[in-house]
Design a protein around this motif. Sequence first.
Motif, PDB file in Angstrom:
ATOM      1  N   ASN A   9      -0.475  -6.961  25.476  1.00  0.00           N
ATOM      2  CA  ASN A   9      -0.930  -7.538  24.211  1.00  0.00           C
ATOM      3  C   ASN A   9      -2.055  -6.682  23.628  1.00  0.00           C
ATOM      4  N   LYS A  10      -2.322  -6.882  22.361  1.00  0.00           N
ATOM      5  CA  LYS A  10      -3.292  -6.018  21.676  1.00  0.00           C
ATOM      6  C   LYS A  10      -4.683  -6.125  22.290  1.00  0.00           C
ATOM      7  N   GLU A  11      -5.029  -7.299  22.810  1.00  0.00           N
ATOM      8  CA  GLU A  11      -6.349  -7.467  23.408  1.00  0.00           C
ATOM      9  C   GLU A  11      -6.517  -6.603  24.659  1.00  0.00           C
ATOM     10  N   GLU A  12      -5.444  -6.493  25.457  1.00  0.00           N
ATOM     11  CA  GLU A  12      -5.495  -5.613  26.634  1.00  0.00           C
ATOM     12  C   GLU A  12      -5.647  -4.155  26.192  1.00  0.00           C
ATOM     13  N   ALA A  13      -4.913  -3.784  25.141  1.00  0.00           N
ATOM     14  CA  ALA A  13      -5.013  -2.418  24.613  1.00  0.00           C
ATOM     15  C   ALA A  13      -6.427  -2.163  24.094  1.00  0.00           C
ATOM     16  N   TRP A  14      -6.992  -3.141  23.384  1.00  0.00           N
ATOM     17  CA  TRP A  14      -8.342  -2.975  22.833  1.00  0.00           C
ATOM     18  C   TRP A  14      -9.364  -2.712  23.935  1.00  0.00           C
ATOM     19  N   GLU A  15      -9.260  -3.468  25.008  1.00  0.00           N
ATOM     20  CA  GLU A  15     -10.240  -3.351  26.090  1.00  0.00           C
ATOM     21  C   GLU A  15     -10.260  -1.931  26.658  1.00  0.00           C
ATOM     22  N   LEU A  16      -9.079  -1.384  26.930  1.00  0.00           N
ATOM     23  CA  LEU A  16      -9.012  -0.035  27.497  1.00  0.00           C
ATOM     24  C   LEU A  16      -9.378   1.019  26.452  1.00  0.00           C
ATOM     25  N   ARG A  17      -8.897   0.857  25.227  1.00  0.00           N
ATOM     26  CA  ARG A  17      -9.268   1.784  24.145  1.00  0.00           C
ATOM     27  C   ARG A  17     -10.786   1.894  24.043  1.00  0.00           C
ATOM     28  N   HIS A  18     -11.429   0.744  24.025  1.00  0.00           N
ATOM     29  CA  HIS A  18     -12.875   0.703  23.843  1.00  0.00           C
ATOM     30  C   HIS A  18     -13.586   1.431  24.981  1.00  0.00           C
ATOM     31  N   LYS A  19     -13.166   1.131  26.203  1.00  0.00           N
ATOM     32  CA  LYS A  19     -13.789   1.716  27.394  1.00  0.00           C
ATOM     33  C   LYS A  19     -13.654   3.235  27.405  1.00  0.00           C
ATOM     34  N   VAL A  20     -12.470   3.740  26.983  1.00  0.00           N
ATOM     35  CA  VAL A  20     -12.179   5.168  27.090  1.00  0.00           C
ATOM     36  C   VAL A  20     -12.604   5.952  25.847  1.00  0.00           C
ATOM     37  N   MET A  21     -12.301   5.414  24.662  1.00  0.00           N
ATOM     38  CA  MET A  21     -12.436   6.224  23.447  1.00  0.00           C
ATOM     39  C   MET A  21     -13.809   6.157  22.784  1.00  0.00           C
ATOM     40  N   TRP A  22     -14.296   4.974  22.589  1.00  0.00           N
ATOM     41  CA  TRP A  22     -15.545   4.812  21.836  1.00  0.00           C
ATOM     42  C   TRP A  22     -16.428   3.750  22.497  1.00  0.00           C
ATOM     43  N   PRO A  23     -16.845   3.960  23.741  1.00  0.00           N
ATOM     44  CA  PRO A  23     -17.617   2.927  24.446  1.00  0.00           C
ATOM     45  C   PRO A  23     -18.966   2.604  23.791  1.00  0.00           C
ATOM     46  N   ASP A  24     -19.476   3.546  23.000  1.00  0.00           N
ATOM     47  CA  ASP A  24     -20.781   3.344  22.356  1.00  0.00           C
ATOM     48  C   ASP A  24     -20.681   2.615  21.020  1.00  0.00           C
ATOM     49  N   LYS A  25     -19.462   2.311  20.582  1.00  0.00           N
ATOM     50  CA  LYS A  25     -19.262   1.609  19.308  1.00  0.00           C
ATOM     51  C   LYS A  25     -18.946   0.140  19.583  1.00  0.00           C
ATOM     52  N   ASP A  26     -19.021  -0.679  18.527  1.00  0.00           N
ATOM     53  CA  ASP A  26     -18.598  -2.074  18.648  1.00  0.00           C
ATOM     54  C   ASP A  26     -17.106  -2.121  18.935  1.00  0.00           C
ATOM     55  N   LEU A  27     -16.669  -3.202  19.580  1.00  0.00           N
ATOM     56  CA  LEU A  27     -15.242  -3.376  19.878  1.00  0.00           C
ATOM     57  C   LEU A  27     -14.403  -3.274  18.607  1.00  0.00           C
ATOM     58  N   ASP A  28     -14.899  -3.793  17.499  1.00  0.00           N
ATOM     59  CA  ASP A  28     -14.138  -3.769  16.245  1.00  0.00           C
ATOM     60  C   ASP A  28     -13.793  -2.351  15.800  1.00  0.00           C
ATOM     61  N   TYR A  29     -14.578  -1.362  16.217  1.00  0.00           N
ATOM     62  CA  TYR A  29     -14.360   0.020  15.802  1.00  0.00           C
ATOM     63  C   TYR A  29     -13.010   0.548  16.275  1.00  0.00           C
ATOM     64  N   ILE A  30     -12.514   0.057  17.402  1.00  0.00           N
ATOM     65  CA  ILE A  30     -11.265   0.589  17.964  1.00  0.00           C
ATOM     66  C   ILE A  30     -10.043  -0.239  17.552  1.00  0.00           C
ATOM     67  N   LYS A  31     -10.267  -1.313  16.809  1.00  0.00           N
ATOM     68  CA  LYS A  31      -9.140  -2.134  16.353  1.00  0.00           C
ATOM     69  C   LYS A  31      -8.520  -1.488  15.117  1.00  0.00           C
ATOM     70  N   LEU A  32      -7.204  -1.622  14.994  1.00  0.00           N
ATOM     71  CA  LEU A  32      -6.494  -1.106  13.827  1.00  0.00           C
ATOM     72  C   LEU A  32      -6.034  -2.278  12.968  1.00  0.00           C
ATOM     73  N   GLU A  33      -6.036  -2.060  11.666  1.00  0.00           N
ATOM     74  CA  GLU A  33      -5.587  -3.109  10.741  1.00  0.00           C
ATOM     75  C   GLU A  33      -4.193  -3.602  11.076  1.00  0.00           C
ATOM     76  N   ASP A  34      -3.327  -2.681  11.502  1.00  0.00           N
ATOM     77  CA  ASP A  34      -1.933  -3.057  11.749  1.00  0.00           C
ATOM     78  C   ASP A  34      -1.618  -3.290  13.229  1.00  0.00           C
ATOM     79  N   ASP A  35      -2.645  -3.532  14.048  1.00  0.00           N
ATOM     80  CA  ASP A  35      -2.388  -3.813  15.474  1.00  0.00           C
ATOM     81  C   ASP A  35      -1.434  -4.998  15.669  1.00  0.00           C
ATOM     82  N   ASP A  36      -1.441  -5.940  14.727  1.00  0.00           N
ATOM     83  CA  ASP A  36      -0.547  -7.101  14.846  1.00  0.00           C
ATOM     84  C   ASP A  36       0.927  -6.713  14.802  1.00  0.00           C
TER      85      ASP A  36
END
Length: 136
Positions: A9-36
Motif C-alpha cells: 500500500n502507499k503508506e508502506e511505500a511512503w515509509e521506505l521512500r522517506h527513510k531512504v530518499m529524503w529523511p531530512d524532509k517532512d513525510l509529505d515531501y515524498i508523497k506524490l499527488e497521484d499515489d492513489d
Amino acid sequence: METTVTKVNKEEAWELRHKVMWPDKDLDYIKLEDDDVGIHFGLFKENILISVISLFISNEEGQFRKFATLQQEQGKGYGSMLLDYVIKEARNRGVKRIWCNARENKVNFYKKFGLQESNYGFTKGGRFYVIMEKDV
C-alpha cells in the motif's frame, strides 16, 4: 535468502521512500499527488520491506517513480530484481513504453535494463535528473 515481490500500500511505500530518499524532509515531501492511482511494489527479504517502486500507467505508457532501497541493502541485486519485475508487470498490463526520471549518478544502472537517455533533463532539490526510456 527468501525474497518476494508483491504489491504494497502507499503508506508502506511512503515509509521506505522517506527513510531512504529524503529523511531530512517532512513525510509529505515524498508523497506524490497521484499515489492513489499508482501501483506500488515492494521487495521483501525475510518478510522485511527493503525496496519499493511505484508504477503509474497512462494509456500505453508507464512511468516508474520513487525507487528506493534501504542503504544497507543497496548493491546486492535487490533493486534490480524489483525493477525487472516491474518492467515485466508493465508489459503484462499493456504498456508499450516505460520511462523514469533518473538521478544522474544512476544512469548506468538503468542502462542495464535497456533504458536509454533522452535529451531531457531537469534539476530538483539540488539534484540533476535525466529522463530515461525504453519500449517494452
